[in-house]
Scaffold this motif. Structure first.
Motif, PDB file in Angstrom:
ATOM      1  N   ASP A  71       2.169  -6.895  -3.048  1.00 35.56           N
ATOM      2  CA  ASP A  71       1.780  -6.098  -4.397  1.00 35.56           C
ATOM      3  C   ASP A  71       0.801  -6.932  -5.264  1.00 35.56           C
ATOM      4  OD1 ASP A  71       3.842  -8.044  -4.688  1.00 35.56           O
ATOM      5  OD2 ASP A  71       4.671  -6.806  -6.501  1.00 35.56           O
ATOM      6  N   ILE A  72       0.616  -8.289  -4.933  1.00 39.54           N
ATOM      7  CA  ILE A  72      -0.111  -9.213  -5.621  1.00 39.54           C
ATOM      8  C   ILE A  72      -1.411  -8.884  -5.429  1.00 39.54           C
ATOM      9  CG2 ILE A  72      -0.882 -11.626  -5.871  1.00 39.54           C
ATOM     10  CD1 ILE A  72       2.337 -12.301  -5.444  1.00 39.54           C
ATOM     11  N   TYR A  73      -2.127  -8.933  -4.215  1.00 41.01           N
ATOM     12  CA  TYR A  73      -3.515  -8.798  -3.632  1.00 41.01           C
ATOM     13  C   TYR A  73      -3.907  -7.527  -4.371  1.00 41.01           C
ATOM     14  CZ  TYR A  73      -7.661  -8.341  -1.132  1.00 41.01           C
ATOM     15  OH  TYR A  73      -9.071  -8.087  -1.070  1.00 41.01           O
ATOM     16  N   PRO A  74      -3.246  -6.343  -4.272  1.00 39.26           N
ATOM     17  CA  PRO A  74      -3.838  -4.917  -4.731  1.00 39.26           C
ATOM     18  C   PRO A  74      -3.809  -5.137  -6.342  1.00 39.26           C
ATOM     19  CG  PRO A  74      -2.231  -4.249  -3.200  1.00 39.26           C
ATOM     20  CD  PRO A  74      -2.064  -5.961  -3.382  1.00 39.26           C
ATOM     21  N   TYR A  75      -3.073  -5.781  -6.902  1.00 36.59           N
ATOM     22  CA  TYR A  75      -3.197  -6.031  -8.433  1.00 36.59           C
ATOM     23  C   TYR A  75      -4.361  -6.716  -8.886  1.00 36.59           C
ATOM     24  CZ  TYR A  75      -2.348  -8.305 -12.958  1.00 36.59           C
ATOM     25  OH  TYR A  75      -2.543  -8.786 -14.176  1.00 36.59           O
ATOM     26  N   LEU A  76      -4.778  -7.792  -8.128  1.00 31.08           N
ATOM     27  CA  LEU A  76      -5.621  -8.548  -8.453  1.00 31.08           C
ATOM     28  C   LEU A  76      -7.244  -7.831  -8.208  1.00 31.08           C
ATOM     29  CD1 LEU A  76      -4.747 -11.995  -6.849  1.00 31.08           C
ATOM     30  CD2 LEU A  76      -4.891 -11.701  -9.274  1.00 31.08           C
ATOM     31  N   ILE A  77      -7.158  -7.068  -7.122  1.00 38.23           N
ATOM     32  CA  ILE A  77      -8.282  -6.334  -7.013  1.00 38.23           C
ATOM     33  C   ILE A  77      -8.491  -5.276  -8.079  1.00 38.23           C
ATOM     34  CG2 ILE A  77      -9.285  -4.412  -5.279  1.00 38.23           C
ATOM     35  CD1 ILE A  77      -9.724  -7.421  -4.403  1.00 38.23           C
ATOM     36  N   GLN A  78      -7.420  -4.756  -8.492  1.00 40.00           N
ATOM     37  CA  GLN A  78      -7.388  -3.613  -9.711  1.00 40.00           C
ATOM     38  C   GLN A  78      -8.038  -4.292 -10.870  1.00 40.00           C
ATOM     39  OE1 GLN A  78      -3.524  -1.934 -10.616  1.00 40.00           O
ATOM     40  NE2 GLN A  78      -4.114  -1.607 -12.628  1.00 40.00           N
ATOM     41  N   GLU A  79      -7.446  -5.480 -11.039  1.00 36.42           N
ATOM     42  CA  GLU A  79      -7.903  -6.131 -12.378  1.00 36.42           C
ATOM     43  C   GLU A  79      -9.323  -6.729 -12.172  1.00 36.42           C
ATOM     44  OE1 GLU A  79      -6.144  -6.842 -15.467  1.00 36.42           O
ATOM     45  OE2 GLU A  79      -5.045  -5.161 -14.474  1.00 36.42           O
ATOM     46  N   LEU A  80      -9.817  -6.935 -11.129  1.00 41.87           N
ATOM     47  CA  LEU A  80     -11.055  -7.550 -10.912  1.00 41.87           C
ATOM     48  C   LEU A  80     -12.237  -6.370 -10.580  1.00 41.87           C
ATOM     49  CD1 LEU A  80     -10.237 -10.672  -8.548  1.00 41.87           C
ATOM     50  CD2 LEU A  80     -11.186 -10.649 -11.009  1.00 41.87           C
TER      51      LEU A  80
END
Length: 141
Positions: free
Chosen positions: A112-121
């Motif tokens: 769940d961390i990488y999709p969150y980062l991509i969403q924020e970026l």
């Protein structure tokens, strides 16, 4: 094998004793570092400032990312935003994609961390014209 130690008491009597093993001694708690502990906000601000330097070069960018990825953490989106903007200032698309790959690898089993980062970026990626490794088909390889 322990070598006996001859001890003299105050009365002059000799006694043979065995030395104590090192692990039986009480351990003292020592504080070797007198450095100030850095808060999460100070850590983030330090790295954002590092990547926001207008005169950063490719070597400094790579050195900073290697150091950052070497820590036992996944960088916050604001740090990654600053690093991606540094890549854009250097016109270094390959480094930008490597940063995203490194963050994906650093996320490890936490899916769940990488999709969150991509969403924020995502707004930054669109603004800078940077594609994710998944958009380029690099996740299939």
């Amino acid at each position: 094998m322990f070598r006996p130690v001859v001890r003299l008491s105050t009365s002059g009597v000799r006694s043979l004793t065995r030395p104590r093993p090192c692990y039986s001694a009480p351990l003292a708690s020592r504080c070797y570092s007198h450095a100030k502990v850095e808060t999460d906000e100070e850590f983030d601000a330090r790295w954002v400032t590092y990547f926001s330097k207008p005169d950063i070069d490719a070597w400094e960018l790579k050195k900073g990312m290697n150091t950052l990825i070497g820590y036992d953490l996944v960088p916050e989106p604001k740090i990654l935003d600053s690093a991606l903007r540094a890549c854009r200032r250097l016109n270094d698309l390959a480094s930008a994609i490597r940063i995203l790959e490194a963050v994906k690898d650093k996320s490890g089993p936490h899916k769940d961390i990488y999709p969150y980062l991509i969403q924020e970026l995502q707004p930054t990626l669109i603004e800078l014209g940077i594609s994710t490794p998944e958009d380029l088909g690099m996740d299939i390889l």
